[in-house]
Enzyme design. Structure first.
Site, PDB file in Angstrom:
ATOM      1  N   CYS A  98       0.852  -1.176   0.000  1.00  0.00           N
ATOM      2  CA  CYS A  98       0.000   0.000   0.000  1.00  0.00           C
ATOM      3  C   CYS A  98       0.890   1.228   0.000  1.00  0.00           C
ATOM      4  O   CYS A  98       1.636   1.452   0.952  1.00  0.00           O
ATOM      5  CB  CYS A  98      -0.889  -0.028   1.233  1.00  0.00           C
ATOM      6  SG  CYS A  98      -1.903   1.414   1.363  1.00  0.00           S
ATOM      7  N   HIS A 124      -2.434  -3.871 -10.798  1.00  0.00           N
ATOM      8  CA  HIS A 124      -3.116  -2.659 -11.272  1.00  0.00           C
ATOM      9  C   HIS A 124      -3.416  -2.778 -12.756  1.00  0.00           C
ATOM     10  O   HIS A 124      -2.594  -3.254 -13.529  1.00  0.00           O
ATOM     11  CB  HIS A 124      -2.242  -1.423 -11.054  1.00  0.00           C
ATOM     12  CG  HIS A 124      -2.065  -1.099  -9.614  1.00  0.00           C
ATOM     13  ND1 HIS A 124      -2.934  -0.308  -8.919  1.00  0.00           N
ATOM     14  CD2 HIS A 124      -1.139  -1.509  -8.721  1.00  0.00           C
ATOM     15  CE1 HIS A 124      -2.550  -0.224  -7.658  1.00  0.00           C
ATOM     16  NE2 HIS A 124      -1.456  -0.946  -7.503  1.00  0.00           N
ATOM     17  N   GLU A 182     -10.416   0.566  -6.006  1.00  0.00           N
ATOM     18  CA  GLU A 182      -9.463  -0.340  -5.366  1.00  0.00           C
ATOM     19  C   GLU A 182     -10.056  -1.721  -5.121  1.00  0.00           C
ATOM     20  O   GLU A 182     -11.183  -1.842  -4.630  1.00  0.00           O
ATOM     21  CB  GLU A 182      -9.031   0.215  -4.003  1.00  0.00           C
ATOM     22  CG  GLU A 182      -7.947   1.242  -4.082  1.00  0.00           C
ATOM     23  CD  GLU A 182      -7.341   1.537  -2.720  1.00  0.00           C
ATOM     24  OE1 GLU A 182      -7.215   0.618  -1.892  1.00  0.00           O
ATOM     25  OE2 GLU A 182      -7.001   2.706  -2.487  1.00  0.00           O
ATOM     26  N   ARG A 183      -9.250  -2.703  -5.408  1.00  0.00           N
ATOM     27  CA  ARG A 183      -9.575  -4.084  -5.026  1.00  0.00           C
ATOM     28  C   ARG A 183      -9.842  -4.142  -3.516  1.00  0.00           C
ATOM     29  O   ARG A 183      -9.038  -3.638  -2.722  1.00  0.00           O
ATOM     30  CB  ARG A 183      -8.362  -4.961  -5.382  1.00  0.00           C
ATOM     31  CG  ARG A 183      -8.468  -6.393  -4.966  1.00  0.00           C
ATOM     32  CD  ARG A 183      -7.208  -7.163  -5.307  1.00  0.00           C
ATOM     33  NE  ARG A 183      -6.043  -6.754  -4.520  1.00  0.00           N
ATOM     34  CZ  ARG A 183      -4.888  -7.420  -4.481  1.00  0.00           C
ATOM     35  NH1 ARG A 183      -4.727  -8.506  -5.195  1.00  0.00           N
ATOM     36  NH2 ARG A 183      -3.874  -6.977  -3.751  1.00  0.00           N
ATOM     37  N   CYS A 189      -4.558   6.446  -4.237  1.00  0.00           N
ATOM     38  CA  CYS A 189      -3.918   5.131  -4.239  1.00  0.00           C
ATOM     39  C   CYS A 189      -2.459   5.326  -4.636  1.00  0.00           C
ATOM     40  O   CYS A 189      -2.172   5.748  -5.766  1.00  0.00           O
ATOM     41  CB  CYS A 189      -4.646   4.242  -5.242  1.00  0.00           C
ATOM     42  SG  CYS A 189      -3.892   2.635  -5.431  1.00  0.00           S
ATOM     43  N   GLY A 190      -1.577   5.043  -3.716  1.00  0.00           N
ATOM     44  CA  GLY A 190      -0.141   5.279  -3.945  1.00  0.00           C
ATOM     45  C   GLY A 190       0.453   4.308  -4.944  1.00  0.00           C
ATOM     46  O   GLY A 190       1.139   4.709  -5.895  1.00  0.00           O
ATOM     47  N   THR A 191       0.185   3.015  -4.749  1.00  0.00           N
ATOM     48  CA  THR A 191       0.703   2.049  -5.719  1.00  0.00           C
ATOM     49  C   THR A 191       0.059   2.292  -7.087  1.00  0.00           C
ATOM     50  O   THR A 191       0.703   2.120  -8.121  1.00  0.00           O
ATOM     51  CB  THR A 191       0.444   0.594  -5.259  1.00  0.00           C
ATOM     52  OG1 THR A 191      -0.925   0.450  -4.869  1.00  0.00           O
ATOM     53  CG2 THR A 191       1.338   0.210  -4.091  1.00  0.00           C
ATOM     54  N   GLY A 192      -1.208   2.743  -7.079  1.00  0.00           N
ATOM     55  CA  GLY A 192      -1.890   3.048  -8.341  1.00  0.00           C
ATOM     56  C   GLY A 192      -1.261   4.223  -9.061  1.00  0.00           C
ATOM     57  O   GLY A 192      -1.167   4.228 -10.298  1.00  0.00           O
TER      58      GLY A 192
HETATM   59  C1  ZDR Z   1      -4.141   1.345  -3.368  1.00  0.00           C
HETATM   60  C2  ZDR Z   1      -3.542   1.441  -2.017  1.00  0.00           C
HETATM   61  N1  ZDR Z   1      -4.427   2.148  -1.163  1.00  0.00           N
HETATM   62  C3  ZDR Z   1      -2.229   2.220  -2.116  1.00  0.00           C
HETATM   63  O1  ZDR Z   1      -2.155   3.376  -1.657  1.00  0.00           O
HETATM   64  O2  ZDR Z   1      -1.289   1.704  -2.693  1.00  0.00           O
HETATM   65  C4  ZDR Z   1      -3.283   0.029  -1.629  1.00  0.00           C
HETATM   66  C5  ZDR Z   1      -4.379  -0.682  -0.904  1.00  0.00           C
HETATM   67  C6  ZDR Z   1      -4.432  -2.135  -1.299  1.00  0.00           C
HETATM   68  C7  ZDR Z   1      -5.268  -2.363  -2.529  1.00  0.00           C
HETATM   69  N2  ZDR Z   1      -6.663  -2.133  -2.280  1.00  0.00           N
HETATM   70  C8  ZDR Z   1      -5.039  -3.806  -2.948  1.00  0.00           C
HETATM   71  O3  ZDR Z   1      -4.032  -4.056  -3.641  1.00  0.00           O
HETATM   72  O4  ZDR Z   1      -5.835  -4.707  -2.614  1.00  0.00           O
END
Ligand code: ZDR
Length: 279
Positions: free
Chosen positions: A73, A165, A214-215, A223-226
């Site tokens: 995350c 993603h 988000e999943r 969403c940081g990874t997004g």
């Molecule tokens: C998207 C996320 N909030 C972030 O900031 O990277 C990560 C949360 C996890 C996401 N919902 C998942 O991969 O199940």
């Protein structure tokens, strides 16, 4: 059980210091705590744990609102890093954190004694279809490939930042029917571990507007990874430069995909309150 509540660009988390004692059931606790009416309210809960690896001080685990565990995350790790730094769990501004996406390295940016932001080395993006995972592409990349959702054809570029993603470039991010179509991307048969989906409008080569489904957590403010996956996808499609500002519903992140293939994300992390969980 004591907790602190944090947000990064409006993506909000309950942080729990589980180094001495762990909850019996993280999944159940995440569902209860994240509930905005019967609980604390959050997009996920994050546990601070001792690392299982040598030379790594801490481990992070993140659970979504539906109780599922995510590998990583991006907004959460900034909150995690600031908490660890301010609570003296680590002895420097830069340190290693064990995550489901490998060992990542946050750097707490301090100026005049004040934390300004957190910059995170998010590691290298994973681009092989089978590893993201997205079915049907073997070990090949998934760049602007057709995907049919609700009878409409979209073009997806898929990237894992430890978590999966699917990036969709759209003409108008604000107008995109994200609540209607988001879940259909998440549960599409092409994604064996489901997927986070970003709907991205390119403003110019250094600015993008991103909304996210988000999943396991539905629409969130950021969403940081997004944002990292979006940057990689934008570069792979030659739509943007390698350093961009990503405008999310809840704030801005700066993301850079540097020459050694690592992705760096910089953004805010704020503690909002501290409390005691009584349920
Ligand atoms: C998207 C996320 N909030 C972030 O900031 O990277 C990560 C949360 C996890 C996401 N919902 C998942 O991969 O199940």
């Amino acid at each position: 059980m004591k907790f602190t509540k944090w947000q990064g660009c409006g993506n909000d988390f309950v942080l729990l210091d589980c180094r001495a004692q762990e909850p019996a059931d993280y999944c159940e606790l995440a569902i209860k705590m994240c509930d905005r009416h019967y609980g604390i309210g959050a997009d996920g809960i994050i546990a601070v744990l001792p690392s299982t690896l040598p030379d790594v001080p801490l481990r992070m685990r993140i659970f979504n609102t539906d109780g599922s565990e995510a590998e990583m995350c991006g907004n959460g790790i900034r909150c995690f890093a600031r908490l660890a730094y301010e609570q003296g769990m680590v002895d420097s501004e830069e340190f290693k954190v064990e995550t489901g996406a490998g060992v990542l390295v946050p750097h707490v940016v301090v100026e005049n004694g004040q934390v300004q932001a957190v910059r995170v080395d998010m590691g290298e993006p994973i681009l092989a279809g089978d590893d993201i995972p997205v079915t049907g592409f073997g070990s090949g990349r998934v760049i602007s490939e057709p995907l049919t959702v609700a009878g409409q054809e979209f073009h997806m570029t898929c990237v894992s930042m430890g978590n999966p993603h699917c990036v969709i470039f759209v003409d108008d991010a604000e107008a995109f029917p994200i609540f209607e179509l988001g879940p259909q991307f998440e549960h599409h048969g092409r994604f064996p571990r489901k997927t986070n989906t970003e709907f991205v409008e390119v403003k110019d080569r250094t600015h993008v507007r991103m909304r996210v489904w988000e999943r396991g957590a539905a629409v969130t403010l950021a969403c940081g990874t997004g944002a990292c996956a979006t940057t990689v996808a934008g570069v792979l499609n030659d739509k943007i430069d390698r350093k961009v500002e990503v405008q999310l519903d809840g704030g801005k992140l700066v993301v850079e995909w540097v020459a050694n293939n690592h992705v760096f994300m910089t953004g805010p992390a704020e503690q909002v309150f501290a409390g005691e969980w009584q349920a």
